[in-house]
Design an enzyme around this catalytic site. Structure first.
Site, short mmCIF file in Angstrom:
data_model
loop_
_atom_site.label_atom_id
_atom_site.label_comp_id
_atom_site.label_asym_id
_atom_site.label_seq_id
_atom_site.Cartn_x
_atom_site.Cartn_y
_atom_site.Cartn_z
CE LYS A 120 14.15 -23.81 -3.67
NZ LYS A 120 14.47 -23.15 -4.89
CE LYS A 202 5.87 -24.30 -6.76
NZ LYS A 202 6.43 -23.01 -7.06
CE LYS A 205 11.63 -22.75 -13.37
NZ LYS A 205 12.10 -22.32 -12.05
#
Ligand code: ATP
Ligand code: LTN
Length: 338
Positions: A120, A202, A205
């Site tokens: 992140k 993967k 969202k």
């Protein structure tokens, strides 16, 4: 005043989901769908992890909307506020308070090794804030505040859970056995749903390509269209095999939503092309999600009911965590308040 009707003989489960966007089929099959059946066997507590989601910049109105949707979706996916405790993390201040104490029992080096933090910080290089760094401590507080035995999570969260155990162990070593050491609970099937556009990644969202993920509130036509466009291989055989990531992913999804085994899926589509298969997957997924969407729409239209549910949920959650927090404060040496 809300009352908790937990069975003391049963183990306790805690999990949470971040309201960073609309749930995807990955979130649903890999996480939330599996939470409902657990309610029969365990005492369950589930939160919308809104505190965690501000570690990445959020637009306030959007965050509020996503949080409410996440709350409604938990119920639409089968969680029952009469059986389980369902609440917003930010409504229970004990999480943040315990998190502060636990952060003093967490080493800088440990947090620096967290792969989610590394990922992140690369992704949001302009905003590597302290919350992003201490994110796993808050997650540890979420879990330890309830002395949860089991934590249903995806594999991506395993490292954070291990850290929570280490923090608990460290605290226990200093102050005597106190926190329960939580165990991860990872579903066998559907542990990982892959992106429809790049089946080696993967389904997420936050993917920029809208065709890469199925949102569980997508309508039937959209779902079918996205499956039709799913990236597959140049063969034309519906077969689960190495190197066929796209087909493997579609077969897995189809198998989970229909309850058929992978072998049965192969048989069903023997001699048929990918076009037929993709259409069947799209239809099966859309039919599977239709009742979820209906329930979601009904809940979102009934704001008063929702408010009652999340207020009572937070009250119950607070009753449990207040006891833990008071004991922790006492153990570390704070002066009694009352
Ligand atoms: P983001 O894109 O914001 O990182 P995400 O879609 O990856 O979000 P999270 O909020 O991080 O989802 O995860 C919520 C839960 O859903 C976790 O338990 C996670 O393991 C699970 N999950 C997320 N994506 C998938 C996936 N593709 N397949 C299976 N489970 C998933
Ligand atoms: N970090 C998790 C969400 C989360 C969580 C938790 C999961 C926050 N607190 C406590 C289990 C237990 C995620 O991003 N999936």
């Amino acid at each position: 005043m809300a009352t908790i009707n937990f069975d003391k003989e049963k183990k306790l489960i805690f999990s949470a989901i971040q309201p960073t966007g609309t749930f995807t089929l990955g979130n649903y099959l890999g996480a939330v769908k599996n939470w409902g059946p657990l309610q029969e066997e365990y005492n369950c507590i589930y939160a919308v992890a809104d505190l965690h989601s501000i570690t990445v910049r959020q637009e306030p109105a959007k965050l509020r909307q996503n949080s409410m949707q996440a709350y409604a979706l938990m119920q639409a996916c089968g969680l029952d506020p009469e059986k389980s405790i369902l609440f917003f993390q930010s409504h229970n201040h004990n999480h943040a308070e315990l998190s502060w104490v636990l952060s003093c029992y967490t080493q800088f080096g440990e947090l620096g090794r967290m792969t989610q933090f590394k990922d992140k910080s690369q992704k949001h290089a302009d905003n590597i804030n302290a919350g992003l760094f201490t994110y796993p401590v808050l997650m540890a507080a979420d879990i330890l505040a309830y002395n949860a035995d089991l934590v249903p999570i995806g594999v991506d969260q395993k490292q954070h859970l291990e850290l929570a155990r280490n923090i608990a162990q460290r605290f226990n070593q200093v102050y005597g056995d106190f926190f329960t050491l939580p165990e991860p609970f990872i579903p066998r099937m559907g542990a990982k749903v892959m992106s429809l556009q790049d089946p080696t990644k993967k389904m997420s969202k936050s993917d920029e390509n809208p065709n890469a993920c199925i949102l569980i509130l997508d309508d039937k036509d959209t779902i079918i269209r996205k499956f039709k466009r799913a990236v597959t291989d140049s063969e034309a055989e519906v077969r689960y095999a190495q190197g066929k990531d796209g087909i493997n992913n579609l077969m897995t999804i189809y198998s989970i939503v229909t309850g058929k085994s992978l072998e049965d899926v192969e048989k069903e589509f023997e001699g048929k092309g990918y076009g037929d298969f993709k259409l069947a997957v799209g239809e099966a997924v859309a039919d599977h999600l239709a009742p979820v969407r209906e329930k979601f729409d009904r809940l979102m239209a009934d704001k008063a009911y929702m408010k009652k549910c999340y207020t009572e949920g937070a009250e119950k959650a607070m009753m449990i965590t207040q006891r833990t927090l008071s004991k922790v404060y006492r153990k570390v040496g704070f002066t009694d308040f009352r």
